[in-house]
Design a protein around this motif. Structure first.
Motif, PDB file in Angstrom:
ATOM      1  N   VAL A   1       0.841  -1.197   0.000  1.00  0.00           N
ATOM      2  CA  VAL A   1       0.000   0.000   0.000  1.00  0.00           C
ATOM      3  C   VAL A   1       0.876   1.247   0.000  1.00  0.00           C
TER       4      VAL A   1
ATOM      5  N   LYS B   1       0.424   2.509  -3.797  1.00  0.00           N
ATOM      6  CA  LYS B   1      -0.896   3.145  -3.941  1.00  0.00           C
ATOM      7  C   LYS B   1      -0.798   4.668  -3.864  1.00  0.00           C
ATOM      8  N   GLU B   2      -1.909   5.311  -4.169  1.00  0.00           N
ATOM      9  CA  GLU B   2      -1.992   6.765  -4.207  1.00  0.00           C
ATOM     10  C   GLU B   2      -1.647   7.392  -2.850  1.00  0.00           C
TER      11      GLU B   2
ATOM     12  N   HIS C   1      -6.261   4.091   2.598  1.00  0.00           N
ATOM     13  CA  HIS C   1      -6.464   2.782   1.987  1.00  0.00           C
ATOM     14  C   HIS C   1      -6.767   1.759   3.083  1.00  0.00           C
TER      15      HIS C   1
END
Length: 91
Positions: free
Chosen positions: A63, A67-68, A73
């Motif tokens: 994550v 991820k962004e 998240h």
């Protein structure tokens, strides 16, 4: 590669889902971390500081490093429980 993140760690997916809904409605991440997180980082609003790729368990690293940024998240399941993770930066 290094990153900084904060998280909220709880024992059940149901509790993580409930907290995520509060966050989605604009609740303060640090306040909820202090209130609910089972991690010692709760005292610092869930702040884990800076760490290197590979320092955390794989699901967590995936994550943080893929991820962004600045988005919550989760829930992400690890051997420690269920995490809501917010990556602050990575370099």
């Amino acid at each position: 590669m290094k990153a900084a993140a904060c998280h909220i760690l709880v024992k059940t997916k149901a509790q993580a889902d409930k907290i995520k809904k509060e966050l989605d409605r604009g609740a303060n991440f640090q306040a909820l971390a202090k209130k609910y997180s089972d991690c010692p980082s709760a005292k610092k609003g869930g702040d884990l500081g800076e760490f290197k790729q590979g320092d955390m368990v794989r699901a967590f690293d995936n994550v943080v490093f893929k991820k962004e940024l600045l988005v919550v998240h989760g829930p992400i399941k690890t051997k420690f429980g269920f995490h809501l993770i917010k990556t602050l930066y990575r370099n």
